[in-house]
Scaffold this motif. Sequence first.
Motif, PDB file in Angstrom:
ATOM      1  N   UNK A 177       0.840  -1.207   0.000  1.00 50.58           N
ATOM      2  CA  UNK A 177       0.000   0.000   0.000  1.00 50.58           C
ATOM      3  C   UNK A 177       0.875   1.258   0.000  1.00 50.58           C
ATOM      4  N   UNK A 178       1.934   1.257   0.813  1.00 54.70           N
ATOM      5  CA  UNK A 178       2.803   2.446   0.885  1.00 54.70           C
ATOM      6  C   UNK A 178       3.524   2.691  -0.440  1.00 54.70           C
ATOM      7  N   UNK A 179       3.942   1.609  -1.098  1.00 56.63           N
ATOM      8  CA  UNK A 179       4.667   1.754  -2.364  1.00 56.63           C
ATOM      9  C   UNK A 179       3.729   2.010  -3.537  1.00 56.63           C
ATOM     10  N   UNK A 180       2.449   1.730  -3.347  1.00 56.42           N
ATOM     11  CA  UNK A 180       1.463   1.883  -4.422  1.00 56.42           C
ATOM     12  C   UNK A 180       0.868   3.288  -4.448  1.00 56.42           C
ATOM     13  N   UNK A 181      -0.218   3.410  -5.202  1.00 53.86           N
ATOM     14  CA  UNK A 181      -0.813   4.722  -5.466  1.00 53.86           C
ATOM     15  C   UNK A 181      -1.247   5.428  -4.171  1.00 53.86           C
ATOM     16  N   UNK A 182      -1.881   4.671  -3.270  1.00 52.15           N
ATOM     17  CA  UNK A 182      -2.398   5.299  -2.042  1.00 52.15           C
ATOM     18  C   UNK A 182      -1.242   5.891  -1.233  1.00 52.15           C
ATOM     19  N   UNK A 183      -0.213   5.099  -1.044  1.00 54.03           N
ATOM     20  CA  UNK A 183       0.925   5.554  -0.247  1.00 54.03           C
ATOM     21  C   UNK A 183       1.671   6.706  -0.901  1.00 54.03           C
ATOM     22  N   UNK A 184       1.841   6.616  -2.212  1.00 55.82           N
ATOM     23  CA  UNK A 184       2.589   7.665  -2.901  1.00 55.82           C
ATOM     24  C   UNK A 184       1.812   8.977  -2.929  1.00 55.82           C
ATOM     25  N   UNK A 185       0.478   8.884  -3.021  1.00 57.73           N
ATOM     26  CA  UNK A 185      -0.333  10.108  -2.946  1.00 57.73           C
ATOM     27  C   UNK A 185      -0.240  10.749  -1.562  1.00 57.73           C
ATOM     28  N   UNK A 186      -0.219   9.916  -0.541  1.00 59.49           N
ATOM     29  CA  UNK A 186      -0.105  10.460   0.815  1.00 59.49           C
ATOM     30  C   UNK A 186       1.264  11.114   1.015  1.00 59.49           C
ATOM     31  N   UNK A 187       2.299  10.483   0.462  1.00 63.20           N
ATOM     32  CA  UNK A 187       3.649  11.052   0.575  1.00 63.20           C
ATOM     33  C   UNK A 187       3.689  12.428  -0.104  1.00 63.20           C
ATOM     34  N   UNK A 188       3.045  12.514  -1.265  1.00 63.71           N
ATOM     35  CA  UNK A 188       3.011  13.780  -2.013  1.00 63.71           C
ATOM     36  C   UNK A 188       2.218  14.848  -1.260  1.00 63.71           C
ATOM     37  N   UNK A 189       1.216  14.409  -0.473  1.00 64.89           N
ATOM     38  CA  UNK A 189       0.366  15.364   0.254  1.00 64.89           C
ATOM     39  C   UNK A 189       1.163  16.172   1.282  1.00 64.89           C
ATOM     40  N   UNK A 190       2.315  15.669   1.703  1.00 63.24           N
ATOM     41  CA  UNK A 190       3.110  16.397   2.696  1.00 63.24           C
ATOM     42  C   UNK A 190       3.479  17.792   2.210  1.00 63.24           C
ATOM     43  N   UNK A 191       3.599  17.936   0.884  1.00 62.54           N
ATOM     44  CA  UNK A 191       4.028  19.231   0.346  1.00 62.54           C
ATOM     45  C   UNK A 191       2.985  20.332   0.588  1.00 62.54           C
ATOM     46  N   UNK A 192       1.755  19.939   0.902  1.00 63.44           N
ATOM     47  CA  UNK A 192       0.741  20.954   1.239  1.00 63.44           C
ATOM     48  C   UNK A 192       0.906  21.495   2.657  1.00 63.44           C
ATOM     49  N   UNK A 193       1.821  20.899   3.412  1.00 65.57           N
ATOM     50  CA  UNK A 193       1.975  21.272   4.822  1.00 65.57           C
ATOM     51  C   UNK A 193       3.413  21.660   5.161  1.00 65.57           C
TER      52      UNK A 193
END
Length: 323
Positions: A117-133
């Motif tokens: 899950x972390x290496x897939x789309x869900x995880x990678x989208x969450x990782x990218x979301x950090x840039x909003x904060x």
Amino acid sequence: YIRKISVLVGLAPLAMACGMSAAAAQTVLTVTHSSPADSHFGDAAVAFKDVLEGGTDGSVSVVIQRLDNEREALESVQLGSQECAIGSTGPLGNFVPETRVLDVPFLFNDYAHARGVLDGEIGQNLLAALSNYGLEGVAWLENGFRSLTTGSRLVESPEDLRGMKIRTMENPIHMQAWEAAGVLPTPMAFSELPSALQQGTVDGQENPIPVILSNNLDMMQQHLYLTRHVYSPGILVCNPDFVASLDDTQRAALTQAGAAAAAANRARVEKDETAGIETLRKRGIDVREVENRDAYREAMAGANAGFESEFGAETLQRIRNWS
Ligand code: EAX
């Protein structure tokens, strides 16, 4: 002109003594992590350093430090007073609410599931979301599946936990799950945990085998129950302005270094999970298999309605059904 030359000539021997070319501009990156050097996070930091320094011909040099207050580490990465940090997601959800979904107990069946899950789309989208904060997510690492420990009080079923004070991370998802089980969750930073256990201000705590081992938490507790009630992700974050200041080669090396950190970290978690339980037994803590993990799942189930309304039943189902 003459003075410039003499300055260069004067510096050359020093630069050579340090093993770098006189022309290389030096960028220093400090990365902190929240466990001792000899640990799953320490191994990640060393792999990160090796690959980043190697991939940038030494133009970036990495300093590794320990900082076991993970909230403070995230704050100082956000402020830019340190460049990068490695830690658990314990306090991360207070900075990046979307990532809280990963802290839901009994969400992942095993390591392959969580990593997928972390290496897939869900995880990678969450990782990218950090840039909003104001944070840059470089790589998902892991802390491991968390298991319960107690001091003198023995827990034979989740019923026995009712009214006990259990230290949790400063993580609202974990706190809600323990509250549903009748526990009095006592949130505190990791840096406060050893003294809380030694002074008996809490009856127990929960952490993955790699953390218990490397921090000698077994010396402060009597019983370890292999509840594996929640997967505890790890993360490597950096300061976005710092990342933007790197050139293309350095940025590519940073990405590679993040992947190397994750690989080293996961390998060490696996090693600790296989050999570590025996080591802990030998050191003397009473290690108990938990035949009925479902009893813990059920004890925490009262929190599920809240998780569904926070994250959406569909999202939770997508994560649970990952294959
Ligand atoms: O390194 O605060 C905690 O319990 C966390 O597991 C932390 O990552 C330990």
